[in-house]
Design a protein around this motif. Structure first.
Motif: not given
Length: 155
Positions: A129-141
């Motif tokens: 459940g650690t939101p690593v994908k949120a870090a990835w998405e911030l980088g992409r945006s």
């Protein structure tokens, strides 16, 4: 700082550690979708960035590579010898957000690209459940935003 000319870079330094490195991976992934290639030199500090640098270097056959697994955000960038080589055009990508600075800034002769906001993940939390994908998405945006504003040019 006006704009970053990506093809002019010859060194990329990934600074920071842990799960926040997902921001760097997302940003580089988005730039790659638009044709950006990694520079010839790559370095990483701390464990997460050093692993990321190694993965990117192996995938792209980048050389040379410097690794520093120490507890530092001071990314290693080669110092040119004026008699033998031109100045290094380096980009440092820290994972910490400094609200007093714009996304692209210059410091100590280096160009830096920081996250647009604090990276939304704990550095060392590896539980389900650690939101690593949120870090990835911030980088992409963040990459998409810089490209759309003309702050990063790819050709």
């Amino acid at each position: 700082m006006n704009a970053l000319h990506w093809p002019g870079l010859d060194w990329l330094a990934l600074a920071g550690g842990g799960n926040r490195c997902g921001w760097q991976a997302g940003a580089l992934d988005d730039l790659a979708r638009f044709g950006a290639r990694l520079p010839q030199g790559l370095s990483g500090t701390r464990a997460g960035a050093a692993i990321g640098a190694a993965v990117f270097a192996c995938a792209a056959a980048v050389r040379p590579m410097a690794m520093d697994g120490g507890d530092t955000d001071n990314a290693p960038v080669p110092v040119p010898d004026a008699a033998r080589q031109p100045a290094t055009q380096a980009l440092v990508m820290p994972t910490r957000h400094d609200p007093g600075r714009p996304p692209l800034f210059r410091e100590l002769g280096r160009t830096c690209w920081q996250p647009s906001q604090p990276v939304p993940v704990s550095t060392w939390d590896c539980r389900r459940g650690t939101p690593v994908k949120a870090a990835w998405e911030l980088g992409r945006s963040d990459a998409a935003a810089l490209l759309s504003r003309g702050c990063v040019t790819l050709s």
